[in-house]
Design an enzyme around this catalytic site. Structure first.
Site, short mmCIF file in Angstrom:
data_model
loop_
_atom_site.label_atom_id
_atom_site.label_comp_id
_atom_site.label_asym_id
_atom_site.label_seq_id
_atom_site.Cartn_x
_atom_site.Cartn_y
_atom_site.Cartn_z
N HIS A 12 9.39 -1.82 -4.16
CA HIS A 12 8.16 -2.38 -3.47
C HIS A 12 8.22 -3.93 -3.11
O HIS A 12 9.04 -4.50 -3.74
CB HIS A 12 6.87 -1.96 -3.90
CG HIS A 12 6.42 -2.46 -5.16
ND1 HIS A 12 7.00 -2.40 -6.53
CD2 HIS A 12 5.57 -3.65 -5.36
CE1 HIS A 12 6.49 -3.11 -7.27
NE2 HIS A 12 5.53 -3.78 -6.75
N HIS A 47 5.66 -7.02 -3.73
CA HIS A 47 4.29 -7.62 -4.14
C HIS A 47 4.25 -8.67 -3.33
O HIS A 47 5.30 -9.83 -3.17
CB HIS A 47 4.65 -8.09 -5.69
CG HIS A 47 3.21 -8.76 -6.02
ND1 HIS A 47 2.15 -8.04 -6.19
CD2 HIS A 47 2.96 -9.94 -6.14
CE1 HIS A 47 1.32 -8.76 -6.86
NE2 HIS A 47 1.62 -10.03 -6.87
N HIS A 66 -4.98 -6.49 -9.98
CA HIS A 66 -3.83 -7.04 -9.10
C HIS A 66 -4.35 -8.19 -8.25
O HIS A 66 -5.36 -8.36 -7.51
CB HIS A 66 -3.58 -5.63 -8.06
CG HIS A 66 -2.43 -5.80 -7.45
ND1 HIS A 66 -2.36 -4.76 -6.22
CD2 HIS A 66 -1.07 -6.24 -7.81
CE1 HIS A 66 -0.88 -5.17 -6.00
NE2 HIS A 66 -0.11 -6.06 -6.94
N ASP A 120 0.51 -4.56 -2.70
CA ASP A 120 2.01 -3.95 -2.60
C ASP A 120 2.18 -3.38 -1.41
O ASP A 120 1.24 -2.26 -1.02
CB ASP A 120 2.17 -3.07 -3.73
CG ASP A 120 2.16 -3.66 -5.25
OD1 ASP A 120 2.33 -4.89 -5.18
OD2 ASP A 120 1.98 -3.00 -6.18
#
Length: 267
Positions: free
Chosen positions: A239, A241, A160, A164
């Protein structure tokens, strides 16, 4: 003969005295006449004296008496004029001093007003500077649902590259700091995204947005709305990012949580 001699001597003595008195009187009148006062004060007296005087001696004595009276009147008049002049001068001085005090008070008030205005302007500028240098969270009242560097097949890099934030669809997304929008539109796997270059040279990215509120080239301030959260692009659900970068391109990412905390955001 002796008696005649004494009478003659006595007569000479009296004549000299009368002459001196008359001379002094006439001299006084003559002197007073030059002031222009005798003309108004003495003329009736002289006229009366002249019409009724039986002898030179009486005329001299009357002139002396008149001269003495005129002298007193002149002295009173002069004293009155002096007092009036002093009063006028005192009033003029008082008015001048009052004007000086008023001018000084005006200058003091203007200086105070200027100082207060400059202080207010300085405070406003400082407040604006602080506000522009302040960073905020991208979503109000949220929390990090996925940490930076988390592994998994969902990310093309194998980990990642951002964090998030939990956000329901349609939640307001804010610019975390002041800067200029360098990208606003479709970003492939990021879906609808916004990239901002901040005043310190760093970049932030906001992905998976439902909609955008800014365009490329636009300047933004801390907390300004830039879009609404969603689930566009490569997303498993609504969500936000969020990425922090040292450059505008992919692969220059840094830990977003550390970045925000270093900029004073309490997360």
């Amino acid at each position: 003969m002796a008696f005649g001699s004494r009478a003659a001597g006595s007569g000479k003595h009296r004549g000299s005295s009368r002459l001196s008195r008359k001379t002094a009187g006439f001299a006084g009148v003559a002197a007073l006449a030059t002031t222009g006062v005798v003309g108004t004060l003495a003329a009736p007296a002289f006229a009366a004296d002249h019409s009724s005087s039986p002898s030179m001696e009486d005329t001299g004595q009357n002139a002396i008496v008149v001269a003495d009276g005129l002298q007193d009147d002149i002295e009173v008049q002069a004293a009155t004029q002096q007092s009036a002049a002093e009063a006028v001068a005192a009033q003029a001085q008082a008015e001048a001093e009052a004007k000086t005090r008023a001018a000084e008070a005006k200058r003091t008030a203007e200086a105070k007003e200027k100082a207060e205005r400059e202080a207010a302007e300085k405070a406003a500028q400082e407040e604006a500077r602080k506000r522009l240098n302040t960073f905020v969270a991208p979503v109000d009242g949220s929390y990090v649902s996925t940490q930076y560097g988390a592994g998994g097949g969902m990310w093309s890099s194998g980990s990642h590259t951002g964090i998030d934030f939990h956000a329901d669809e349609g939640s307001v997304v804010h610019a975390v700091g002041a800067g200029t929008v360098v990208e606003a539109g479709w970003g492939g796997a990021y879906g609808n995204n916004v990239v901002i270059r901040h005043n310190d040279g760093t970049y932030t990215q906001y992905g998976h947005l439902l909609s955008l509120s800014v365009s490329a080239g636009q300047t933004v301030t801390p907390g300004q709305q830039i879009g609404l959260s969603g689930s566009t692009g490569n997303s498993s659900g609504p969500h936000l990012h969020f990425e922090a970068r040292t450059g505008a391109t992919y692969g220059t990412d840094i830990n977003p949580l550390t970045y925000l905390r270093n900029h004073g955001v309490g997360i």
